[in-house]
Write a protein that holds these residues in place. Structure first.
Motif, PDB file in Angstrom:
ATOM      1  N   CYS A  96     101.724 -23.016  25.172  1.00  0.00           N
ATOM      2  CA  CYS A  96     101.430 -23.567  26.522  1.00  0.00           C
ATOM      3  C   CYS A  96     102.007 -24.976  26.805  1.00  0.00           C
ATOM      4  CB  CYS A  96      99.750 -23.662  26.797  1.00  0.00           C
ATOM      5  SG  CYS A  96      99.089 -22.061  27.130  1.00  0.00           S
ATOM      6  N   LEU A  97     101.788 -25.531  25.782  1.00  0.00           N
ATOM      7  CA  LEU A  97     102.472 -26.966  25.772  1.00  0.00           C
ATOM      8  C   LEU A  97     104.306 -26.816  26.173  1.00  0.00           C
ATOM      9  CD1 LEU A  97     101.705 -29.956  25.724  1.00  0.00           C
ATOM     10  CD2 LEU A  97     102.071 -29.812  23.305  1.00  0.00           C
ATOM     11  N   GLY A  98     104.931 -25.731  25.544  1.00  0.00           N
ATOM     12  CA  GLY A  98     106.211 -25.636  25.644  1.00  0.00           C
ATOM     13  C   GLY A  98     106.560 -25.120  27.011  1.00  0.00           C
ATOM     14  N   ALA A  99     105.522 -24.285  27.445  1.00  0.00           N
ATOM     15  CA  ALA A  99     105.871 -23.732  28.958  1.00  0.00           C
ATOM     16  C   ALA A  99     105.727 -25.151  29.733  1.00  0.00           C
ATOM     17  CB  ALA A  99     105.092 -22.711  29.215  1.00  0.00           C
ATOM     18  N   LEU A 100     104.779 -25.936  29.542  1.00  0.00           N
ATOM     19  CA  LEU A 100     104.491 -27.128  30.377  1.00  0.00           C
ATOM     20  C   LEU A 100     105.818 -28.102  30.620  1.00  0.00           C
ATOM     21  CD1 LEU A 100     102.035 -28.077  32.126  1.00  0.00           C
ATOM     22  CD2 LEU A 100     101.636 -29.724  30.387  1.00  0.00           C
ATOM     23  N   GLN A 101     106.188 -28.204  29.278  1.00  0.00           N
ATOM     24  CA  GLN A 101     107.634 -29.389  29.118  1.00  0.00           C
ATOM     25  C   GLN A 101     108.444 -28.518  29.756  1.00  0.00           C
ATOM     26  OE1 GLN A 101     107.714 -31.929  26.962  1.00  0.00           O
ATOM     27  NE2 GLN A 101     105.820 -32.098  27.804  1.00  0.00           N
ATOM     28  N   LYS A 102     108.744 -27.150  29.769  1.00  0.00           N
ATOM     29  CA  LYS A 102     109.747 -26.648  30.445  1.00  0.00           C
ATOM     30  C   LYS A 102     109.468 -26.676  32.208  1.00  0.00           C
ATOM     31  CE  LYS A 102     111.871 -22.125  30.777  1.00  0.00           C
ATOM     32  NZ  LYS A 102     111.759 -20.808  30.324  1.00  0.00           N
ATOM     33  N   TYR A 103     108.542 -26.332  32.587  1.00  0.00           N
ATOM     34  CA  TYR A 103     108.427 -26.344  34.114  1.00  0.00           C
ATOM     35  C   TYR A 103     107.712 -27.655  34.674  1.00  0.00           C
ATOM     36  CZ  TYR A 103     109.493 -21.442  33.652  1.00  0.00           C
ATOM     37  OH  TYR A 103     109.985 -20.250  33.684  1.00  0.00           O
ATOM     38  N   SER A 104     106.947 -28.401  34.007  1.00  0.00           N
ATOM     39  CA  SER A 104     106.531 -29.662  34.564  1.00  0.00           C
ATOM     40  C   SER A 104     106.352 -30.777  33.478  1.00  0.00           C
ATOM     41  CB  SER A 104     104.874 -29.435  34.741  1.00  0.00           C
ATOM     42  OG  SER A 104     104.874 -28.321  35.965  1.00  0.00           O
ATOM     43  N   PRO A 105     107.768 -31.129  33.067  1.00  0.00           N
ATOM     44  CA  PRO A 105     107.726 -32.126  32.005  1.00  0.00           C
ATOM     45  C   PRO A 105     107.217 -33.285  32.143  1.00  0.00           C
ATOM     46  CG  PRO A 105     109.845 -31.887  33.162  1.00  0.00           C
ATOM     47  CD  PRO A 105     108.748 -30.684  33.800  1.00  0.00           C
ATOM     48  N   ASN A 106     106.546 -33.703  33.552  1.00  0.00           N
ATOM     49  CA  ASN A 106     106.057 -35.318  33.803  1.00  0.00           C
ATOM     50  C   ASN A 106     104.282 -34.842  33.677  1.00  0.00           C
ATOM     51  OD1 ASN A 106     108.137 -36.908  33.742  1.00  0.00           O
ATOM     52  ND2 ASN A 106     108.706 -36.160  35.959  1.00  0.00           N
ATOM     53  N   ALA A 107     103.873 -33.622  33.498  1.00  0.00           N
ATOM     54  CA  ALA A 107     102.342 -33.601  33.474  1.00  0.00           C
ATOM     55  C   ALA A 107     101.718 -34.229  32.381  1.00  0.00           C
ATOM     56  CB  ALA A 107     102.112 -32.172  33.410  1.00  0.00           C
ATOM     57  N   ALA A 108     100.617 -34.881  32.748  1.00  0.00           N
ATOM     58  CA  ALA A 108      99.898 -35.446  31.791  1.00  0.00           C
ATOM     59  C   ALA A 108      98.952 -34.445  30.953  1.00  0.00           C
ATOM     60  CB  ALA A 108      98.729 -36.505  32.447  1.00  0.00           C
ATOM     61  N   VAL A 109      98.628 -34.614  29.634  1.00  0.00           N
ATOM     62  CA  VAL A 109      97.970 -33.471  29.058  1.00  0.00           C
ATOM     63  C   VAL A 109      96.775 -34.171  28.548  1.00  0.00           C
ATOM     64  CG1 VAL A 109      98.416 -32.047  26.927  1.00  0.00           C
ATOM     65  CG2 VAL A 109     100.253 -32.433  28.350  1.00  0.00           C
ATOM     66  N   PHE A 110      95.734 -33.716  28.722  1.00  0.00           N
ATOM     67  CA  PHE A 110      94.448 -33.971  28.193  1.00  0.00           C
ATOM     68  C   PHE A 110      93.791 -32.931  27.448  1.00  0.00           C
ATOM     69  CE2 PHE A 110      94.844 -36.670  31.842  1.00  0.00           C
ATOM     70  CZ  PHE A 110      94.342 -37.734  31.562  1.00  0.00           C
ATOM     71  N   LEU A 111      93.294 -33.216  26.246  1.00  0.00           N
ATOM     72  CA  LEU A 111      92.763 -32.279  25.324  1.00  0.00           C
ATOM     73  C   LEU A 111      91.292 -32.504  25.010  1.00  0.00           C
ATOM     74  CD1 LEU A 111      95.473 -32.033  22.702  1.00  0.00           C
ATOM     75  CD2 LEU A 111      95.369 -30.937  24.634  1.00  0.00           C
ATOM     76  N   LEU A 112      90.438 -31.377  25.357  1.00  0.00           N
ATOM     77  CA  LEU A 112      89.152 -31.699  25.183  1.00  0.00           C
ATOM     78  C   LEU A 112      88.622 -30.934  23.744  1.00  0.00           C
ATOM     79  CD1 LEU A 112      87.911 -31.167  28.911  1.00  0.00           C
ATOM     80  CD2 LEU A 112      88.775 -33.488  27.924  1.00  0.00           C
ATOM     81  N   VAL A 113      87.853 -31.668  23.028  1.00  0.00           N
ATOM     82  CA  VAL A 113      87.134 -31.063  21.878  1.00  0.00           C
ATOM     83  C   VAL A 113      85.930 -30.857  22.457  1.00  0.00           C
ATOM     84  CG1 VAL A 113      86.698 -31.269  19.515  1.00  0.00           C
ATOM     85  CG2 VAL A 113      88.623 -32.362  20.234  1.00  0.00           C
ATOM     86  N   HIS A 114      85.453 -29.564  22.655  1.00  0.00           N
ATOM     87  CA  HIS A 114      84.354 -29.372  23.382  1.00  0.00           C
ATOM     88  C   HIS A 114      83.078 -28.604  22.788  1.00  0.00           C
ATOM     89  CE1 HIS A 114      81.922 -29.070  27.266  1.00  0.00           C
ATOM     90  NE2 HIS A 114      82.291 -27.753  27.237  1.00  0.00           N
ATOM     91  N   LYS A 115      81.997 -28.750  23.224  1.00  0.00           N
ATOM     92  CA  LYS A 115      80.893 -28.424  22.575  1.00  0.00           C
ATOM     93  C   LYS A 115      80.523 -29.451  21.219  1.00  0.00           C
ATOM     94  CE  LYS A 115      81.487 -23.478  24.024  1.00  0.00           C
ATOM     95  NZ  LYS A 115      81.121 -22.021  23.623  1.00  0.00           N
ATOM     96  N   MET A 116      80.746 -30.591  21.670  1.00  0.00           N
ATOM     97  CA  MET A 116      80.531 -31.560  20.583  1.00  0.00           C
ATOM     98  C   MET A 116      78.969 -31.495  20.090  1.00  0.00           C
ATOM     99  SD  MET A 116      83.009 -33.176  19.505  1.00  0.00           S
ATOM    100  CE  MET A 116      82.512 -34.541  18.552  1.00  0.00           C
ATOM    101  N   ASP A 117      78.217 -31.217  20.790  1.00  0.00           N
ATOM    102  CA  ASP A 117      76.613 -30.878  20.501  1.00  0.00           C
ATOM    103  C   ASP A 117      76.525 -29.997  19.386  1.00  0.00           C
ATOM    104  OD1 ASP A 117      75.744 -28.285  22.412  1.00  0.00           O
ATOM    105  OD2 ASP A 117      77.555 -29.384  22.823  1.00  0.00           O
ATOM    106  N   LEU A 118      77.363 -29.141  19.088  1.00  0.00           N
ATOM    107  CA  LEU A 118      77.426 -28.240  17.961  1.00  0.00           C
ATOM    108  C   LEU A 118      78.057 -28.564  16.852  1.00  0.00           C
ATOM    109  CD1 LEU A 118      77.881 -24.839  19.972  1.00  0.00           C
ATOM    110  CD2 LEU A 118      75.904 -25.941  19.345  1.00  0.00           C
ATOM    111  N   ALA A 119      78.907 -29.649  16.718  1.00  0.00           N
ATOM    112  CA  ALA A 119      79.694 -29.990  15.587  1.00  0.00           C
ATOM    113  C   ALA A 119      78.706 -30.180  14.434  1.00  0.00           C
ATOM    114  CB  ALA A 119      80.226 -31.615  16.070  1.00  0.00           C
ATOM    115  N   LYS A 120      79.386 -29.708  13.279  1.00  0.00           N
ATOM    116  CA  LYS A 120      78.375 -29.672  12.035  1.00  0.00           C
ATOM    117  C   LYS A 120      79.192 -30.544  11.142  1.00  0.00           C
ATOM    118  CE  LYS A 120      77.489 -24.759  12.522  1.00  0.00           C
ATOM    119  NZ  LYS A 120      78.645 -23.709  12.302  1.00  0.00           N
TER     120      LYS A 120
END
Ligand code: GTP
Length: 331
Positions: free
Chosen positions: A104-128
């Motif tokens: 997906c990142l590769g496709a984003l770089q190709k079509y929207s190279p200026n887009a900002a990228v945010f990654l969410l490490v989600h369900k942190m309440d379940l982290a063991k």
């Protein structure tokens, strides 16, 4: 002004849940009833008057992901302002998640190279295992490596605490073209009321838009005032990790204040939901305590303002007199 926001990640990672909490005022307890998203669900969310968030919630089942990366690739990835990619902290198959993410990142770089990228490490309440801060740091490192030279910002999130508001407030902040103007106006309002703190919330989502007391978060510098589209620092290779889960060990007062505001977002949203259940509408909130006075009131058509005053000589009535200043504030 329309901004396309892609919400992507594996099936069950929690994309629709967070959308329903932030944009539809649903409580976390109802998210378990949500069905899997079929293909892409598009929503237009009016945000601060002229800004429209065009939110693409992309169902994460393999067949849909394969289609986004092949026949739908140009449709999905063009004109993107922000891509938010959601990873479950305790995913069953991180290798597969990363493969899809990198594609997906590769496709984003190709079509929207200026887009900002945010990654969410989600369900942190379940982290063991280990502290949540350590888990997040480990995940951030892994995600940074997978992102190569693309600048990313990582948040640890959960629908069960204010961390989700923390992440989404920072994300929408970079899409708001006049954020610095808003902050300047807030500072004037703060000085007119001798307020210690003034916080501006978006009306529907209750996301924190601007504060009078705090500097803008570091990565907000990615969006310049003259060009509202998110930009990346050329050649800079960096991953920023912002999260409430850091604050356990990090007493940075700015971060702690922001966490308080985002906790306010979460509590007010829960309160609004309770009001709706008894068919009442939420309008204003007033608190008069020995230590401080606080008012949360409508500021403009699209915003609410929280004013906190620690000066015992300034009472509720003065704050309400000051609020007509709001007519001078822009939407
Ligand atoms: P697709 O539509 O198939 O792509 O899935 P999705 O990413 O939209 O997942 P969805 O939002 O439907 O969430 C799946 C499940 O995760 C639901 O049962 C939610 O209640 C649960 N969930 C979402 N966020 C959290 C979280 O922060 N913590 C925990 N423990 N559960 C969560």
């Amino acid at each position: 002004m329309k901004k396309k926001v892609l919400l992507m990640g594996a099936s069950g990672s929690g994309k629709t849940s967070m959308r329903s909490l932030i944009f539809s005022n649903n409580p976390a307890s109802l998210t378990s009833r949500l069905g899997a998203t079929i293909d892409v669900e598009q929503n237009h969310v009016r945000f601060l008057g002229d800004l429209i968030l065009n939110l693409w919630d992309c169902g994460g089942q393999d067949a849909f992901m394969d289609s986004y990366l092949s026949i739908q690739q140009s449709t999905i990835f063009q004109h993107v302002g922000v891509m938010i990619y959601v990873f479950e902290v305790e995913t069953r198959n991180m290798e597969k998640d990363l493969d899809y993410y990198m594609a997906c990142l590769g496709a984003l770089q190709k079509y929207s190279p200026n887009a900002a990228v945010f990654l969410l490490v989600h369900k942190m309440d379940l982290a063991k295992g280990g502290s949540k801060a350590e888990t997040l740091a480990r995940k951030t490192k892994e995600l940074k490596e997978a992102s190569g030279d693309v600048e990313i910002t990582v948040f640890g999130t959960s629908i069960y605490d204010e961390s989700l508001y923390n992440a989404w407030s920072r994300i929408v902040h970079i899409l708001i073209p006049n954020a610095s103007v808003l902050s300047r106006h807030l500072a004037k309002l703060a000085s007119a009321c001798s307020a210690t703190e003034v916080v501006l919330f978006e009306r529907t989502t209750f996301l924190v838009i601007a504060t009078s007391t705090l500097p803008r978060p570091p990565h907000v510098a990615m969006a310049s005032t003259s060009d509202p589209s998110p930009t990346k620092t050329n050649g800079s290779v960096s991953a920023t990790n912002h999260s409430n889960y850091e604050t356990e060990e990090d007493p940075d007062p700015h971060k702690m204040a922001l966490t308080r505001y985002e906790r306010t977002s979460e509590l007010i949203k829960a309160f609004k939901y309770s009001c709706a259940r008894v068919r009442e509408e939420f309008h204003t909130l007033e608190m008069e305590l020995p230590e401080f006075t606080a008012v949360l009131d409508e500021l403009t058509r699209n915003t609410y303002v929280l004013i906190v005053v620690h000066d015992p000589t300034i009472g509720m009535s003065v704050l309400h007199i000051s609020l007509p200043l709001k007519s001078k504030m822009r939407h």
